[in-house]
Motif scaffolding. Structure first.
Motif, PDB file in Angstrom:
ATOM      1  N   ASP A 188      47.588  43.197  23.082  1.00 52.06           N
ATOM      2  CA  ASP A 188      48.992  43.223  23.510  1.00 52.06           C
ATOM      3  C   ASP A 188      49.224  44.369  24.498  1.00 52.06           C
ATOM      4  N   ALA A 234      47.661  43.321  27.783  1.00 52.48           N
ATOM      5  CA  ALA A 234      48.488  42.305  28.440  1.00 52.48           C
ATOM      6  C   ALA A 234      49.721  42.931  29.069  1.00 52.48           C
ATOM      7  N   THR A 235      50.305  43.916  28.377  1.00 47.53           N
ATOM      8  CA  THR A 235      51.502  44.588  28.883  1.00 47.53           C
ATOM      9  C   THR A 235      51.190  45.439  30.097  1.00 47.53           C
ATOM     10  N   TYR A 275      50.862  43.141  32.942  1.00 48.59           N
ATOM     11  CA  TYR A 275      52.191  42.613  33.282  1.00 48.59           C
ATOM     12  C   TYR A 275      52.967  43.592  34.151  1.00 48.59           C
ATOM     13  N   ASP A 334      49.798  38.160  35.348  1.00 46.96           N
ATOM     14  CA  ASP A 334      49.791  37.337  34.146  1.00 46.96           C
ATOM     15  C   ASP A 334      48.383  37.434  33.566  1.00 46.96           C
ATOM     16  N   GLU A 356      46.805  35.924  31.411  1.00 50.38           N
ATOM     17  CA  GLU A 356      46.103  34.672  31.164  1.00 50.38           C
ATOM     18  C   GLU A 356      45.551  34.048  32.452  1.00 50.38           C
ATOM     19  N   THR A 416      41.934  40.152  28.126  1.00 48.04           N
ATOM     20  CA  THR A 416      42.519  39.960  26.796  1.00 48.04           C
ATOM     21  C   THR A 416      41.858  38.829  26.005  1.00 48.04           C
ATOM     22  N   LYS A 430      49.816  39.397  23.918  1.00 51.07           N
ATOM     23  CA  LYS A 430      51.149  39.001  24.358  1.00 51.07           C
ATOM     24  C   LYS A 430      51.849  40.234  24.914  1.00 51.07           C
ATOM     25  N   VAL A 431      52.667  40.058  25.893  1.00 50.48           N
ATOM     26  CA  VAL A 431      53.389  41.156  26.519  1.00 50.48           C
ATOM     27  C   VAL A 431      54.411  41.716  25.530  1.00 50.48           C
ATOM     28  N   GLN A 464      57.530  42.979  25.199  1.00 50.10           N
ATOM     29  CA  GLN A 464      58.774  43.038  25.966  1.00 50.10           C
ATOM     30  C   GLN A 464      59.691  44.174  25.485  1.00 50.10           C
TER      31      GLN A 464
END
Length: 489
Positions: free
Chosen positions: A449, A452-453, A456, A461, A463, A477, A482-483, A485
């Motif tokens: 995570d 990914a962040t 971002y 992205d 993915e 990743t 997952k980002v 948020q």
């Protein structure tokens, strides 16, 4: 080039042997950057560097950050002596860790043999700092002073319980060696904004205890082309190994040699079509330009006294953590995409109250100064700053426990990091552990995570940043992440 030479290359020199012998000493230099050739011959092979010249052709969406500085605290800093205040541990100091808290989670081989797991309250006081009121240890007064500019994440977790796989996982997204590091992924995806410096530069503190080894593969390119590997800058007369020309050898001589080497490699490229030929040439050309850019960059004589006062007296000593933080700021000013600092010495299995104050003293002021310096220069808004290790420490003591002495073992189930700038919400404490500090009870953030962040915030992205190797698509990743948020402004 005549037919005889062409035939000689084709028949008598293997590609590997040719590249090893043709570099004239520059082959070991300056791995890790996108390139642009100088001279007409070089341009036959090497594409010029332009903004957004990475494999993605530009970010997937609007980026919050243009560059990253990652202050990696190798060894696993104790969250209980830094950012995760647990008064219950003080009250229960010496009592057994309840089975209902541990829940059968695995222990390292260093703790598994213990007949008991006595809880250890922190030897150090905590205070609420800034308008945000974040709890910060007395060991980190300078970071406490910038707490409203940073986001403290108290709910990081990983699956890896030992240093090598955990640090490798943090830096590459996999516990096994051989995957590309974060900086290499960024260099590959986004390219470079500076044609005279590598996109990915690594600095290692020379004033840190060498409790756990660091390996070059932590900033390696893995299966990505070799030009995306991180370049380590060192303290001393030669910041980059083998960059200096031999005595009596002039820049014009080097330029002539490189042009001749390009002609030879042009023939190799025609014969074999191996893209690694371009990568090697890219590294030679980068090394040539670094001969002019690096000495100016690492010469700190133009920094005023107030800057050294900000970072601390150690900033005047090349290679220290403080000096590397200052050098990182200079690199970021030159739009180096990813700067990574490594500082060892956080693996405090015993005598923690005696050891960790020195670690904090060596890193606290300079870490906070970097945030302050970037902010006052208008760079923090688009620079992402990261501080953290590979896992946390246990709430119980490893080995002997007294009122004033204890150690802490590895703890992957929860640990703390902080981030600042580059789209991160300032003055935020994110995530929460239970009252024992053992398990996460709110907003868990896995290593994937976090990765990914980070991507971002740079407009990627996670993915879609993919490289195919051995018939399989890979990403930083893996198949997770997952980002987060909740930490984004």
């Amino acid at each position: 080039m005549n037919k005889e030479l062409h035939q000689l290359i084709a028949n008598n020199i293997s590609r590997k042997s040719f590249l090893q012998k043709a570099g004239m000493g520059l082959g070991a230099v300056a791995l890790g950057s996108l390139m642009w050739g100088q001279g007409e011959t070089a341009k036959k092979i090497i594409k010029p560097v332009i903004s957004g010249n990475g494999s993605l052709g530009g970010p997937h969406f609007a980026a919050r950050a243009r560059r990253v500085v990652y202050l990696c605290q190798s060894g696993g800093p104790s969250q209980f002596e830094t950012f995760d205040y647990k008064p219950l541990l003080e009250k229960m100091h010496g009592q057994e860790l309840p089975d209902s808290v541990r829940k059968g989670q695995r222990l390292t081989g260093m703790s598994a043999h213990q007949s008991s797991l006595p809880l250890a309250g922190s030897h150090f006081k905590f205070e609420q700092k800034g308008q945000s009121g974040a709890w910060v240890s007395e060991l980190l007064p300078h970071i406490g002073g910038v707490v409203d500019d940073i986001c403290i994440i108290r709910s990081m977790f990983t699956e890896q319980i030992n240093h090598d796989p955990a640090l490798t996982f943090m830096q590459t997204g996999n516990q096994l060696p051989g995957r590309p590091s974060i900086g290499s992924w960024l260099s590959y995806g986004l390219g470079s904004d500076n044609e005279n410096l590598p996109a990915f530069i690594v600095l290692v503190s020379n004033n840190a205890p060498k409790d756990q080894p660091l390996y070059a593969r932590l900033w390696g390119n893995g299966f990505l082309p070799s030009k995306y590997q991180g370049v380590q800058f060192r303290s001393g007369a030669d910041p980059v190994l083998y960059l200096t020309d031999p005595e009596g050898y002039k820049a014009a001589d080097r330029r002539q040699m490189l042009d001749a080497l390009t002609d030879l490699n042009q023939e190799q490229l025609k014969i074999f079509g191996d893209p690694e030929i371009n990568n090697r040439l890219a590294q030679y050309e980068m090394a040539f330009r670094m001969q002019a850019s690096v000495p100016e960059l690492t010469d700190m004589s133009d920094e005023p006294d107030w800057v050294f006062d900000l970072y601390g007296e150690d900033a005047r000593i090349p290679g220290t953590y403080a000096a590397n933080c200052l050098l990182a700021r200079r690199l970021l000013e030159k739009d180096v995409k990813f700067v990574q600092l490594y500082h060892q010495g956080w693996d405090n299995h015993g005598s923690l109250p005696a050891i960790i104050p020195n670690q904090c003293k060596a890193t606290d002021q300079a870490s906070a100064a970097l945030v302050t310096d970037l902010k006052q220069r208008g760079l923090l808004d688009d620079t992402l700053v990261v501080w953290g290790g590979e896992f946390g420490r246990t709430n119980y003591s490893q080995g002997k426990l007294t009122k004033n002495d204890y150690g802490r073992d590895h703890h992957p189930a929860s640990f703390s990091m902080w981030m600042a700038g580059g789209g991160i919400q300032p003055g935020l404490s994110y995530g929460e552990t239970d009252e024992f500090g053992y398990n996460i009870v709110k907003d868990p953030v896995h290593v994937h995570d976090f990765q990914a962040t980070l991507l971002y915030l740079l407009g990627i992205d996670h993915e879609k940043l993919i490289y195919e190797s051995e018939g399989r698509p890979f990403r930083l990743t893996d198949v997770a992440g997952k980002v987060v948020q909740g930490i984004i402004a």
